[in-house]
Design a protein around this motif. Structure first.
Motif, PDB file in Angstrom:
ATOM      1  N   THR A  65       4.049  -1.351   1.609  1.00 18.92           N
ATOM      2  CA  THR A  65       4.323  -2.429   0.665  1.00 18.92           C
ATOM      3  C   THR A  65       5.652  -2.198  -0.041  1.00 18.92           C
ATOM      4  OG1 THR A  65       2.984  -1.262  -0.980  1.00 18.92           O
ATOM      5  CG2 THR A  65       1.916  -3.033   0.255  1.00 18.92           C
ATOM      6  N   GLN A  66       6.132  -0.960   0.007  1.00 22.30           N
ATOM      7  CA  GLN A  66       7.411  -0.636  -0.620  1.00 22.30           C
ATOM      8  C   GLN A  66       8.060   0.512   0.142  1.00 22.30           C
ATOM      9  OE1 GLN A  66       7.194   1.298  -4.477  1.00 22.30           O
ATOM     10  NE2 GLN A  66       9.067   0.282  -5.139  1.00 22.30           N
ATOM     11  N   LYS A  68      -2.383  -0.471   0.853  1.00 24.38           N
ATOM     12  CA  LYS A  68      -1.105  -0.508   0.136  1.00 24.38           C
ATOM     13  C   LYS A  68      -0.585   0.906  -0.044  1.00 24.38           C
ATOM     14  CE  LYS A  68      -1.453  -4.856  -2.250  1.00 24.38           C
ATOM     15  NZ  LYS A  68      -1.254  -5.558  -3.493  1.00 24.38           N
ATOM     16  N   SER A  84       3.481   3.244  -0.382  1.00 28.09           N
ATOM     17  CA  SER A  84       4.943   3.268  -0.450  1.00 28.09           C
ATOM     18  C   SER A  84       5.475   4.406   0.399  1.00 28.09           C
ATOM     19  CB  SER A  84       5.413   3.467  -1.894  1.00 28.09           C
ATOM     20  OG  SER A  84       5.010   2.395  -2.701  1.00 28.09           O
ATOM     21  N   GLU A 144      -7.314  -5.845   2.212  1.00 27.91           N
ATOM     22  CA  GLU A 144      -5.911  -5.488   2.445  1.00 27.91           C
ATOM     23  C   GLU A 144      -5.345  -4.570   1.368  1.00 27.91           C
ATOM     24  OE1 GLU A 144      -3.526  -9.289   0.651  1.00 27.91           O
ATOM     25  OE2 GLU A 144      -4.388  -9.492   2.645  1.00 27.91           O
ATOM     26  N   ASN A 145      -5.921  -4.555   0.175  1.00 29.31           N
ATOM     27  CA  ASN A 145      -5.450  -3.668  -0.885  1.00 29.31           C
ATOM     28  C   ASN A 145      -5.670  -2.201  -0.553  1.00 29.31           C
ATOM     29  OD1 ASN A 145      -4.556  -5.783  -2.476  1.00 29.31           O
ATOM     30  ND2 ASN A 145      -6.521  -5.991  -3.528  1.00 29.31           N
TER      31      ASN A 145
END
Length: 82
Positions: free
Chosen positions: A41-42, A10, A12, A6-7
């Motif tokens: 994630t952001q 990631k 934004s 899942e990383n």
């Protein structure tokens, strides 16, 4: 076969908004981000100068739904030139 963890997904999203934008379109753009298969994630929103109440309300609604995702940065005066 090896799967990505899942990383690997990631990321934004950076958006700017200013007072002349239509709240309805801004709301739809944020809804689209929130409904993607892979979620950011952001989400960073830069308020380019003071906004009208409708735009402020859109930000509040979405930031409340996804408390740990939204970061809002406020600029006192407009910095981006048209």
């Amino acid at each position: 076969m090896q799967f990505m963890n899942e990383n690997a997904f990631k990321f934004s999203v950076l958006m700017t908004i200013y007072k002349k934008e239509k709240a309805e379109y801004f709301d739809r753009a944020l809804e689209s981000l929130e409904n993607q298969t892979v979620l950011p994630t952001q989400i960073v929103i830069v308020k380019d100068g003071p906004l009208n109440e409708s735009l402020e309300d859109v930000i509040k609604i979405h930031a409340k739904k996804f408390r740990n995702v939204y970061t809002v940065i406020s600029l006192k005066q407009r910095r981006i030139v048209e």
